[in-house]
Design an enzyme around this catalytic site. Structure first.
Site, PDB file in Angstrom:
ATOM      1  N   GLU A 105      44.103  17.591 -23.242  1.00 19.47           N
ATOM      2  CA  GLU A 105      44.153  17.475 -24.695  1.00 19.47           C
ATOM      3  C   GLU A 105      42.979  18.198 -25.358  1.00 19.47           C
ATOM      4  O   GLU A 105      41.859  18.197 -24.842  1.00 19.47           O
ATOM      5  CB  GLU A 105      44.125  15.994 -25.094  1.00 19.47           C
ATOM      6  N   CYS A 118      37.331  20.495 -30.271  1.00 15.83           N
ATOM      7  CA  CYS A 118      36.786  19.615 -29.243  1.00 15.83           C
ATOM      8  C   CYS A 118      37.533  19.933 -27.945  1.00 15.83           C
ATOM      9  O   CYS A 118      38.739  19.694 -27.835  1.00 15.83           O
ATOM     10  CB  CYS A 118      37.002  18.157 -29.677  1.00 15.83           C
ATOM     11  N   CYS A 125      37.762  11.936 -15.521  1.00 20.44           N
ATOM     12  CA  CYS A 125      36.306  12.045 -15.409  1.00 20.44           C
ATOM     13  C   CYS A 125      35.835  11.072 -14.343  1.00 20.44           C
ATOM     14  O   CYS A 125      36.334   9.955 -14.252  1.00 20.44           O
ATOM     15  CB  CYS A 125      35.639  11.714 -16.746  1.00 20.44           C
ATOM     16  N   CYS A 129      32.377   5.749 -17.667  1.00 27.06           N
ATOM     17  CA  CYS A 129      31.722   4.904 -18.676  1.00 27.06           C
ATOM     18  C   CYS A 129      32.703   3.787 -19.061  1.00 27.06           C
ATOM     19  O   CYS A 129      33.909   4.035 -19.204  1.00 27.06           O
ATOM     20  CB  CYS A 129      31.334   5.747 -19.885  1.00 27.06           C
ATOM     21  N   CYS A 132      35.178   4.146 -22.225  1.00 32.18           N
ATOM     22  CA  CYS A 132      35.830   5.439 -22.451  1.00 32.18           C
ATOM     23  C   CYS A 132      37.178   5.513 -21.733  1.00 32.18           C
ATOM     24  O   CYS A 132      37.264   5.222 -20.540  1.00 32.18           O
ATOM     25  CB  CYS A 132      34.913   6.562 -21.953  1.00 32.18           C
ATOM     26  N   SER A 207      28.053  18.268 -24.460  1.00 32.56           N
ATOM     27  CA  SER A 207      27.676  16.855 -24.411  1.00 32.56           C
ATOM     28  C   SER A 207      27.714  16.364 -22.971  1.00 32.56           C
ATOM     29  O   SER A 207      28.684  16.600 -22.247  1.00 32.56           O
ATOM     30  CB  SER A 207      28.670  16.052 -25.257  1.00 32.56           C
ATOM     31  N   SER A 230      24.526  11.651 -24.174  1.00 28.22           N
ATOM     32  CA  SER A 230      25.151  10.366 -24.498  1.00 28.22           C
ATOM     33  C   SER A 230      24.240   9.250 -24.007  1.00 28.22           C
ATOM     34  O   SER A 230      24.282   8.868 -22.841  1.00 28.22           O
ATOM     35  CB  SER A 230      26.518  10.281 -23.831  1.00 28.22           C
ATOM     36  N   LEU A 231      23.428   8.726 -24.901  1.00 27.01           N
ATOM     37  CA  LEU A 231      22.409   7.750 -24.494  1.00 27.01           C
ATOM     38  C   LEU A 231      22.997   6.329 -24.514  1.00 27.01           C
ATOM     39  O   LEU A 231      22.960   5.619 -23.517  1.00 27.01           O
ATOM     40  CB  LEU A 231      21.195   7.871 -25.425  1.00 27.01           C
ATOM     41  N   CYS A 349      37.122  10.353 -30.140  1.00 27.56           N
ATOM     42  CA  CYS A 349      36.232  10.266 -28.985  1.00 27.56           C
ATOM     43  C   CYS A 349      36.673   9.115 -28.089  1.00 27.56           C
ATOM     44  O   CYS A 349      36.886   8.002 -28.555  1.00 27.56           O
ATOM     45  CB  CYS A 349      34.805   9.943 -29.401  1.00 27.56           C
TER      46      CYS A 349
END
Ligand code: SAH
Ligand code: SF4
Length: 363
Positions: A105, A118, A125, A129, A132, A207, A230-231, A349
């Site tokens: 996507e 984006c 992935c 996380c 996500c 990112s 990404s903290l 996101c």
């Protein structure tokens, strides 16, 4: 019919596409095929400057060569399957199917002053996380540089149709760019080439969830791209519970890498912070974050969480979001709140799920 994702084909077995090749490699191929030296630049100009949708449109290229390229070097390695539009036409999500049946996507966001694409860099992935959607099913495979270039060229063409130039690019779609580093850098090289798309590196943001060795590697690259980290939490206990690779590269090591990056490049780092109710949105957490970042050449981007249906996290209410941002700003940390586009079409996101959605896609 219902599309069942087939097993990914090994990289070595996937044919290269035109968009996978930097200009020098294209020149090499064409020279071997007995073509004149200027041909590669001509093709690059058609594909990128003129945004030709196929070889057929490249009218000053000999027909025989166009036919041969069509057979041996497809322009794109993946094709759009469908497009979803929302936000009064200002957010456009494209769903692609790759040559080996994976779903990918891409989201194009039109703002008053800019148009941003984006881009996804992986199917799934591996980082996982906890908030996500992309990480839910693990990693299926990396995308090639060409598969990233297609997303960009198509977005540029779509924006052009709407009378807009594509101005910005964020690597914030599916996947972790620093776990597909070589292809990501090859991609940047191709779109950056002044003979082609001529996409300014300063308009590109990569990112990462915090793959420390690759932050150091990026500092050595010739491209002046922006780095976003990404903290999501100011301490190891909280961050490890949200971003699992924090156990490998904890906050102190991550920030040390950011400091090295800032010192080497002179460029500001953006820290992303997905704000989750009752998890990382407390006043004390905001104060700890401010203390942690004070004195650094940085900027904090608060992303109010986009809830994912199967995950337990929620977005704080607007007052809570404002309070968190105000504590950071009052402490002197440059802070913005970025609400995601495309929530209704699962384009925001953390909503991009690729392979998972494929179970439900009717084509
Ligand atoms: N893998 C990279 C880039 C892709 S994600 C990374 O993690 O940085 C882009 C941003 O969206 C990251 O900051 C990520 O943490 C954030 N994000 C992921 N899921 C989200 C969600 N559900 N709501 C808000 N932001 C999310
Ligand atoms: Fe991967 Fe980024 Fe999602 Fe984490 S937030 S699972 S690193 S895509």
């Amino acid at each position: 019919m219902t599309l069942n994702p087939s097993r990914p084909v090994r990289r070595a077995d996937r044919p290269a596409s035109f968009y996978d090749l930097p200009l020098d490699e294209l020149e090499g191929r064409l020279r071997e095929a007995g073509q004149p030296g200027y041909r590669a630049r001509q093709l690059f100009d058609w594909a990128y400057a003129k945004l030709a949708p196929d070889y057929a449109a490249m009218t000053n290229i000999p027909a025989a060569l166009r036919a041969e390229l069509g057979e041996t070097l497809p322009l794109a390695a993946m094709t759009p399957l469908r497009e979803l539009v929302t936000d009064d036409g200002e957010t456009i999500k494209t769903l692609y199917r790759t040559g080996d049946g994976q779903l990918v996507e891409t989201v194009l966001m039109l703002y008053r002053e800019r148009a941003t694409v984006c881009v996804s860099c992986q199917v799934g992935c591996a980082v996982g996380c906890t908030f996500c959607a992309t990480g839910l099913g693990g990693l299926t495979r990396n995308l090639s540089a060409g598969e990233m270039v297609v997303q960009t060229v198509d977005a540029a063409r779509r924006a052009k149709e709407l009378g807009r130039p594509l101005t910005n690019l964020v690597m914030m779609g599916m996947g972790e760019p620093f776990q597909n580093y070589a292809a990501t850098m090859r991609f940047v090289g191709i779109i950056h080439d002044p003979n082609g798309l001529n996409f300014g590196a300063r308009r590109i943001t990569i990112s990462t969830s915090g793959i420390v060795p690759k932050i150091d590697a990026l500092a050595e690259e010739p491209y002046q791209v922006n780095l976003a980290v990404s903290l999501h939490a100011p301490n190891d206990e909280l961050r490890s519970s949200l971003v699992p690779i924090n156990k490998r590269w904890p906050v102190e090591e991550l920030l040390a890498a950011c400091d090295r990056y800032i010192a080497a490049t002179g460029r500001r780092v953006s820290f992303e912070y997905a704000l989750m109710a009752g998890i990382n949105d407390g006043d004390d957490v905001a104060r700890d974050l401010a203390a942690l970042l004070r004195g650094r050449l940085c900027h904090v981007n608060i992303i109010p969480l986009n809830p994912v249906d199967v995950l337990p996290y929620e977005r704080p209410d607007p007052a809570g979001i404002d309070r968190f941002a105000a504590i950071l700003s009052d402490a002197g940390i440059p802070t913005t709140v970025r609400y995601s586009r495309g929530v209704e079409i699962s384009a925001a996101c953390g909503q991009l799920r690729g392979e998972h959605q494929s179970q439900r896609v009717e084509v």
